[in-house]
Write a protein that holds these residues in place. Structure first.
Motif, PDB file in Angstrom:
ATOM      1  N   ILE A 135       0.625  -1.337   0.024  1.00  8.03           N
ATOM      2  CA  ILE A 135       0.028   0.045   0.046  1.00  8.03           C
ATOM      3  C   ILE A 135       0.834   1.233  -0.146  1.00  8.03           C
ATOM      4  CG2 ILE A 135      -1.573   1.347   1.463  1.00  8.03           C
ATOM      5  CD1 ILE A 135      -2.734  -1.441   2.287  1.00  8.03           C
ATOM      6  N   ALA A 191       1.345   4.192  -2.955  1.00  7.87           N
ATOM      7  CA  ALA A 191       1.102   5.369  -2.794  1.00  7.87           C
ATOM      8  C   ALA A 191       2.081   6.308  -3.098  1.00  7.87           C
ATOM      9  CB  ALA A 191       0.579   5.600  -1.543  1.00  7.87           C
ATOM     10  N   ILE A 220      -2.317   8.003   3.111  1.00 11.17           N
ATOM     11  CA  ILE A 220      -2.649   6.757   3.189  1.00 11.17           C
ATOM     12  C   ILE A 220      -3.312   6.434   4.650  1.00 11.17           C
ATOM     13  CG2 ILE A 220      -1.549   4.497   3.704  1.00 11.17           C
ATOM     14  CD1 ILE A 220       0.898   5.206   2.070  1.00 11.17           C
ATOM     15  N   GLU A 261     -10.092   7.817   5.775  1.00  8.94           N
ATOM     16  CA  GLU A 261     -10.758   7.383   4.503  1.00  8.94           C
ATOM     17  C   GLU A 261     -10.275   6.101   3.861  1.00  8.94           C
ATOM     18  OE1 GLU A 261      -8.321  10.989   3.990  1.00  8.94           O
ATOM     19  OE2 GLU A 261      -9.778  10.412   5.091  1.00  8.94           O
ATOM     20  N   HIS A 262      -8.796   5.861   4.120  1.00  8.27           N
ATOM     21  CA  HIS A 262      -8.077   4.715   3.586  1.00  8.27           C
ATOM     22  C   HIS A 262      -7.980   3.629   4.436  1.00  8.27           C
ATOM     23  CE1 HIS A 262      -6.808   7.808   0.636  1.00  8.27           C
ATOM     24  NE2 HIS A 262      -6.642   6.710  -0.352  1.00  8.27           N
ATOM     25  N   SER A 263      -8.783   3.749   5.708  1.00  4.30           N
ATOM     26  CA  SER A 263      -8.629   2.740   6.617  1.00  4.30           C
ATOM     27  C   SER A 263      -9.067   1.254   5.956  1.00  4.30           C
ATOM     28  CB  SER A 263      -9.347   2.775   7.989  1.00  4.30           C
ATOM     29  OG  SER A 263     -10.711   3.199   7.547  1.00  4.30           O
ATOM     30  N   ASP A 309      -8.331  -0.128   3.532  1.00  5.30           N
ATOM     31  CA  ASP A 309      -7.208  -0.441   2.336  1.00  5.30           C
ATOM     32  C   ASP A 309      -6.564  -1.695   3.491  1.00  5.30           C
ATOM     33  OD1 ASP A 309      -8.193   1.172   0.766  1.00  5.30           O
ATOM     34  OD2 ASP A 309      -6.363   2.628   0.555  1.00  5.30           O
TER      35      ASP A 309
END
Lengths: 212, 212
Positions: free
Chosen positions: A83, A87, A104, A108-110, A112
């Motif tokens: 990840i 990024a 990351i 809002e990217h939790s 992933d």
DNA sequence: AATGTTATATACCAATCGGTATATGAATGT
DNA sequence: ACATTCATATACCGATTGGTATATAACATT
């Protein structure tokens, strides 16, 4: 008469049994369980439930529960690394590479990541006093992460993106502490906004070390 | 004919059994165990071993293992609060009150706390997904700590010690995250210096918000 | 098609888990 | 001195723990 196989080839054969897929399947399907319940909190029946396999099948691929947990941690960290790498590959400047962390880890990217929160935080807190082999793995993951950030900082200094007077180790450790601490605060209070607020301080820190 | 006792007096009698000391003894002697092994990792036999009491004695004073763990967490937090209060009572300025945190959490004071590291970190990471009553307690402890730091910051702004433009919530959360994250990094890597380095960043942050 | 190999499933194990019912013993009140 | 109360200890409980020995079934080899 010599065999056409080198030692190395034989070695590969030996360690590539058909069940390699099953092993991987077990790792992937139990990763979230270990990451949420912890090592002590995860039982063999949790593993059979998560995999829908039997105990015999799991113990045919792993020596014991500990080995599953360690393999799962490796997988979880590898997943995390992917990840991060993904990024950062979009980033051109070193500053952007640092800012990628801020993006990351934002709430809002939790989704992933593997469910249960940061494995460094989870495994680290549980293992530090009770599970030395896992602690060693967490130690390595932390040191690697630290080195990576320090490299970015040093490259940024060389590229005159960052002030040459900054202390790479201190900056790296502080960024890491802010991120991990922020995750702790937001998870235990159920307030994702807390993490974003702390990440904003990380951003401030990155801005502060950037040359103006 | 009326009894000489008031309802209130009777009530006090009812809830002050002789075993109150034993209850406290159990809490104090198992605090370190829970804080190092975690809730799931601590067994009843760990409790009997630590207290040298029998299961019957423990279950005479607590309903179950969960109640012991929750009482232990309260005790551990109260202990922590005492250390903080003691360190801060010497402080005259609000800035000194903030700097007291830097001093307390420094590696040279690690012996003052219950063994096993920060209970907010330990209990927080374990409880967040698996032990809601404990998570609620950790939540409260974090919120209380946050409020305390925010109060100091606001008092400092009023006293013109701190810049009036600072954001108390963001500053408080960032200080807390740095401290907790720093503890994690130092404990899992076995490098107390990492925590001191991060605490130095906390000091920098406090200096930065101070009026010049 | 038969054989050997390997992966998964079944069935079982002692030990320990959290918890309880009961016995014992010490202090308290009368 | 006696009865009662109450705290601690003993002895036991079913369930689950991590783990293993053996059976079975799938696959590959000849």
């Amino acid at each position: 008469m010599e065999t056409p196989y080198t030692d190395r080839y034989i070695c590969i054969m030996k360690f590539t049994p058909r069940s390699e897929e099953t092993r991987q399947f077990i790792i992937e399907s139990t990763a979230a369980v270990f990451n949420t319940k912890g090592y002590a909190g995860t039982s063999l029946s949790d593993l059979t439930e998560a995999t829908q396999l039997t105990k015999g099948s799991i113990y045919g691929n792993f020596e014991n529960k500990e080995e599953v947990a360690l393999a799962v941690f490796d997988y979880t960290i590898a997943h995390r690394d992917k990840i991060i790498a993904k990024a950062q590959q979009k980033s051109v400047t070193n500053k952007d590479k640092l800012l990628a962390y801020v993006a990351i880890f934002g709430s809002e990217h939790s989704g992933d990541f593997i469910k249960g929160g940061c494995p460094l935080l989870n495994a680290g807190t549980e293992a530090d006093d009770t599970f030395e082999p896992l602690r060693k793995k967490v130690n390595k993951a932390i040191i690697d992460w630290k080195k990576e950030i320090e490299s970015i900082l040093q490259a940024g200094i060389a590229a005159k993106e960052f002030n040459k007077n900054i202390l790479p180790e201190k900056t790296a450790l502080s960024i890491m502490a802010l991120i991990e601490g922020g995750i702790l605060l937001s998870k235990t209070t159920n307030k994702p906004a807390y993490l974003n607020t702390v990440l904003d301080s990380v951003k401030d820190m990155i801005d502060a070390i950037s040359r103006e």
